[in-house]
Scaffold this motif. Sequence first.
Motif, PDB file in Angstrom:
ATOM      1  N   UNK A  99      59.803  12.896   8.659  1.00 15.57           N
ATOM      2  CA  UNK A  99      58.869  13.411   7.657  1.00 15.57           C
ATOM      3  C   UNK A  99      57.992  14.472   8.309  1.00 15.57           C
ATOM      4  N   UNK A 100      57.226  15.154   7.495  1.00 16.33           N
ATOM      5  CA  UNK A 100      56.369  16.215   8.016  1.00 16.33           C
ATOM      6  C   UNK A 100      54.900  15.864   7.882  1.00 16.33           C
ATOM      7  N   UNK A 101      54.101  16.442   8.735  1.00 14.28           N
ATOM      8  CA  UNK A 101      52.654  16.401   8.602  1.00 14.28           C
ATOM      9  C   UNK A 101      52.219  17.595   7.755  1.00 14.28           C
ATOM     10  N   UNK A 102      51.097  17.446   7.076  1.00 13.33           N
ATOM     11  CA  UNK A 102      50.560  18.575   6.326  1.00 13.33           C
ATOM     12  C   UNK A 102      50.097  19.685   7.271  1.00 13.33           C
ATOM     13  N   UNK A 103      49.577  19.276   8.443  1.00  7.11           N
ATOM     14  CA  UNK A 103      49.144  20.246   9.434  1.00  7.11           C
ATOM     15  C   UNK A 103      49.784  19.905  10.771  1.00  7.11           C
ATOM     16  N   UNK A 104      50.239  20.916  11.470  1.00  5.60           N
ATOM     17  CA  UNK A 104      50.907  20.706  12.752  1.00  5.60           C
ATOM     18  C   UNK A 104      49.935  20.100  13.764  1.00  5.60           C
ATOM     19  N   UNK A 105      50.447  19.196  14.579  1.00  2.00           N
ATOM     20  CA  UNK A 105      49.646  18.509  15.601  1.00  2.00           C
ATOM     21  C   UNK A 105      49.723  19.307  16.903  1.00  2.00           C
ATOM     22  N   UNK A 106      48.588  19.508  17.558  1.00  2.00           N
ATOM     23  CA  UNK A 106      48.585  20.314  18.784  1.00  2.00           C
ATOM     24  C   UNK A 106      48.459  19.470  20.038  1.00  2.00           C
ATOM     25  N   UNK A 107      48.624  18.128  19.918  1.00  2.00           N
ATOM     26  CA  UNK A 107      48.586  17.253  21.085  1.00  2.00           C
ATOM     27  C   UNK A 107      49.705  16.219  20.953  1.00  2.00           C
ATOM     28  N   UNK A 111      53.731  19.595  16.983  1.00  2.00           N
ATOM     29  CA  UNK A 111      54.605  20.006  15.891  1.00  2.00           C
ATOM     30  C   UNK A 111      54.249  19.365  14.561  1.00  2.00           C
ATOM     31  N   UNK A 112      55.053  19.683  13.546  1.00  2.00           N
ATOM     32  CA  UNK A 112      54.796  19.184  12.195  1.00  2.00           C
ATOM     33  C   UNK A 112      55.805  18.132  11.755  1.00  2.00           C
ATOM     34  N   UNK A 113      56.829  17.868  12.561  1.00  2.00           N
ATOM     35  CA  UNK A 113      57.853  16.893  12.200  1.00  2.00           C
ATOM     36  C   UNK A 113      57.692  15.599  12.995  1.00  2.00           C
ATOM     37  N   UNK A 114      57.905  14.477  12.313  1.00  2.00           N
ATOM     38  CA  UNK A 114      57.789  13.158  12.930  1.00  2.00           C
ATOM     39  C   UNK A 114      59.030  12.352  12.590  1.00  2.00           C
ATOM     40  N   UNK A 139      62.946  22.235   2.686  1.00  4.93           N
ATOM     41  CA  UNK A 139      64.176  22.995   2.953  1.00  4.93           C
ATOM     42  C   UNK A 139      63.960  23.938   4.131  1.00  4.93           C
ATOM     43  N   UNK A 140      62.811  24.610   4.149  1.00  3.53           N
ATOM     44  CA  UNK A 140      62.518  25.541   5.239  1.00  3.53           C
ATOM     45  C   UNK A 140      62.450  24.815   6.582  1.00  3.53           C
ATOM     46  N   UNK A 141      61.746  23.684   6.626  1.00  2.20           N
ATOM     47  CA  UNK A 141      61.600  22.940   7.874  1.00  2.20           C
ATOM     48  C   UNK A 141      62.942  22.417   8.375  1.00  2.20           C
ATOM     49  N   UNK A 142      63.741  21.909   7.461  1.00  2.00           N
ATOM     50  CA  UNK A 142      65.039  21.346   7.845  1.00  2.00           C
ATOM     51  C   UNK A 142      65.957  22.430   8.408  1.00  2.00           C
ATOM     52  N   UNK A 143      66.032  23.551   7.735  1.00  2.00           N
ATOM     53  CA  UNK A 143      66.899  24.637   8.206  1.00  2.00           C
ATOM     54  C   UNK A 143      66.367  25.258   9.488  1.00  2.00           C
ATOM     55  N   UNK A 144      65.056  25.338   9.594  1.00  2.00           N
ATOM     56  CA  UNK A 144      64.449  25.877  10.815  1.00  2.00           C
ATOM     57  C   UNK A 144      64.781  25.006  12.020  1.00  2.00           C
ATOM     58  N   UNK A 145      64.937  23.705  11.778  1.00  2.00           N
ATOM     59  CA  UNK A 145      65.263  22.765  12.867  1.00  2.00           C
ATOM     60  C   UNK A 145      66.754  22.745  13.181  1.00  2.00           C
ATOM     61  N   UNK A 146      67.548  23.510  12.442  1.00  2.00           N
ATOM     62  CA  UNK A 146      68.979  23.582  12.712  1.00  2.00           C
ATOM     63  C   UNK A 146      69.816  22.595  11.942  1.00  2.00           C
ATOM     64  N   UNK A 147      69.209  21.893  10.970  1.00  2.00           N
ATOM     65  CA  UNK A 147      69.948  20.947  10.139  1.00  2.00           C
ATOM     66  C   UNK A 147      70.183  21.575   8.765  1.00  2.00           C
TER      67      UNK A 147
END
Length: 231
Positions: A99-107, A111-114, A139-147
């Motif tokens: 799943x994704x976070x609404x805001x990317x985590x910097x620690x 990233x935004x995917x969990x 769709x954007x996140x999935x394709x960006x990750x190569x899936x």
Amino acid sequence: MTDSSPNAQDFVRFAVDSGVIRFGAFVTKAGRDTPYFFNAGLFNDGAKLGRLAGFYADALLASGIAFDMLFGPAYKGIGLAAALAVELARRGRNVGFAYNRKEAKDHGEGGSLVGAPMAGRVVIVDDVISAGTAIGESVRLIRQAGAEPVAVLIALDRQEKAAIAGQTLEQSAVQHVQALHGVPVVSIANLDALLAMLARAQDPQLAQWLPQVRAYRARYGVGSSAADVRP
């Protein structure tokens, strides 16, 4: 699923009995006066969520769509994808989910995917599609990750004209998502299934809503929206 399929009819009855589908005077996000309202957030205990996961699993497996993992858009999709993953594992099909976070985590891992690493053929799991914004981001996140997103799985297709960016389309939100992203949408049930249930209702408290829901369908409705995918 078709509006007359046992899974669709059982789901609509379950949603009504659970208070997830309610009848009365409501206003949609598009500002339309509607006689019914669907709130998946009211599948809010273990028993309801477990049964809901069964309906999702039935619809997904009946579609015949090949998949490797699940993705739940924040926020409602997170719990839905997790519950579906548990149900699929119970049936002998163990797949990962993310799943994704609404805001990317910097620690931490950042990233935004969990969750499970994004790979292969991915089914996006959500409750309904309104404007399609969450689906587009998924769709954007999935394709960006190569899936590759291979389907969107939702609970209810409202089968009504979409209101996007202040404009009313001749397509439903589901049809818009299918055309825009080239990904089929599979629903457990649709508005026609709800109408069919009301038409057969023996309870006058339910049957009384048939004319109003039918009138709403006539005013705002489109044809069958979600992909009628059969095994």
